[in-house]
Design a protein around this motif. Structure first.
Motif: not given
Ligand code: HEM
Length: 145
Positions: A19-24, A101-106, A123-130
């Motif tokens: 959660l920390i890494v993905l949020t950053i 899957a969303l992260l991998t696509i992004g 990255l902004a689109i797919f990481y936010s969705l993930a």
């Protein structure tokens, strides 16, 4: 301590790091995109670390899913009708796989883009969705109890 308990503790603890890494990584990509910044090594590393940490959690989750006590959850009469059980045996695993899957696509789309804006945008689109998907289906009550 049984192997099952070790996997559960690992999956439970790794979730904090994730959660920390993905949020950053997500906030960094949004700042990069809206701030029209130059895409650098730091941005690449953050996206990569976010991807790796999540894939490790995926492996831990799969290992946890096939432990005897989790497989036994399926055996309960009308298991799918019990929200707490349905969350653990269906909704949580399925949604987390969608998030991976969303992260991998992004991540792969950002690598194909040539300019900074394009990279940050993917990255902004797919990481936010993930991140939203992850937050929506964590077993919060059980985790933080
Ligand atoms: C990739 C992102 C994921 C995150 C952030 C995540 C996070 C968590 C958290 C915080 C818990 C609660 C742990 C506790 O009670 O202490 C949990 C439980 C669980 N997770 Fe995940 N998980 C992910 C992926 C997966 C995947 C892909 C699967 C299965 C294929 C999975 C299967 C499970 C199961 C079965 C439990 C219930 C464990 C039990 O109570 O015995 N998880 N997860």
């Amino acid at each position: 301590m049984s192997i099952e308990t070790i996997v559960l503790k690992a999956h439970s603890g790794w979730a904090y790091l994730l959660l920390i890494v993905l949020t950053i990584a997500t906030i960094n990509s949004l700042i990069g995109y809206f701030g029209k910044k130059e895409f650098g090594n730091k941005d690449f590393s953050l996206a990569l670390v976010g991807l790796i940490v999540t894939h490790i959690q995926l492996l831990l989750g799969i290992a946890l899913y096939v432990t005897p006590s989790n497989l036994a959850r399926w055996d309960v009469e009308g298991a799918m009708g019990i929200p707490a059980v349905r969350l653990l045996i269906l909704e949580h695993p399925l949604m987390m796989i969608i998030a991976v899957a969303l992260l991998t696509i992004g991540y792969s789309k950002h690598k194909k883009k040539r300019v900074s804006q394009g990279k940050f945008k993917m990255l902004a689109i797919f990481y936010s969705l993930a991140l939203i998907v992850v937050l929506s289906r964590l077993p919060w009550t059980q985790w933080l109890a």
